[in-house]
Design a protein around this motif. Structure first.
Motif: not given
Length: 247
Positions: A140-144, A147-152, A155-164
């Motif tokens: 659920g963060v394709s719209h981000r 974005f850089l981590p500092g701009e999120m 919770g969004e950063c952790q979602r990116v980690a899950i996506a990774r």
């Protein structure tokens, strides 16, 4: 003696009498006689106090450490019979890891962070990009994605980690306190993101010490003094006084 669920051909992970002892005077039995299995798409919580052995168990599951006794099989393969190289290849192919910290590189966008995790697989740049965008959409963060981590948010950063981790297309996601740095609302959102992947036949194993999180999970193992049992009973016995009060 640990409780056990009978193995079947469909199960991804099967432990039978697995233990881990560290030498010393006296030796430390970090894990004792663990017997259980994990099926495709299953969501499993592992709960226990600090030092109980739950991190040792997670390391053994993910081939970051090896048992000193018992039998551990991944998708039917007996781990103890594999060479170091075969174990490394199996770990890379079979497991995705999510930690308490997101460990995103601050100078890379969300999509670039996910793509970076795919570089060791020597995929074509177009396939890395496709997998990254797909995985970011799953959480659920394709719209981000730019974005850089500092701009999120956290919770969004952790979602990116899950996506990774999901971009690796693992059979099992191993999560070590994945919501430990998040507030309650964000923790629930991230937890739901993990559980939603059950429908994709990705087994999810979540290590936590938080009973609030544990109670939302469909199956629990508790670890106490290196002993593993089904349910939260051993942990609750250690944590809860008669009448519902906390120690």
């Amino acid at each position: 003696m640990s409780a056990a669920r009978g193995p079947s051909q469909a199960e991804l992970l099967t432990l039978t009498g697995v233990g881990r002892m560290y030498p010393g005077s006296p030796p430390v039995h970090a894990l004792r006689d663990a017997s259980f299995s994990v099926a495709p798409g299953e969501v499993l919580g592992i709960i226990g106090r600090s030092g109980s052995g739950k991190s040792t168990l997670l390391n053994l599951l993910g081939l970051l450490d090896l048992p000193t006794s018992g039998d551990y099989r991944i998708d039917g393969q007996r781990v103890g019979r594999l060479s170091d190289r075969e174990q490394t290849a199996l770990r890379a192919r079979f497991f995705g890891f999510v930690f308490q910290q997101s460990f995103l590189l601050p100078s890379l966008s969300a999509q670039e962070n996910v793509e970076l995790g795919l570089r060791p697989r020597r995929l074509a740049p177009s396939e890395r990009r496709e997998r990254a965008i797909e995985a970011l959409g799953q959480v659920g963060v394709s719209h981000r994605r730019r974005f850089l981590p500092g701009e999120m948010s956290g919770g969004e950063c952790q979602r990116v980690a899950i996506a990774r981790a999901l971009a690796q297309r693992p059979g099992v996601l191993l999560c070590d306190e994945p919501t430990g740095n998040l507030d309650e609302r964000t923790s629930n959102e991230v937890l739901q993101t993990l559980i939603d992947n059950q429908a994709k036949d990705v087994a999810v194993v979540i290590v936590t010490h938080d009973m609030g999180i544990a109670r939302t999970l469909p199956r629990l193992l508790s670890v106490r003094d290196g002993a593993v049992s089904e349910g939260a009973g051993a942990f609750l016995d250690a944590e809860t006084l008669p009448g519902g009060g906390q120690r």
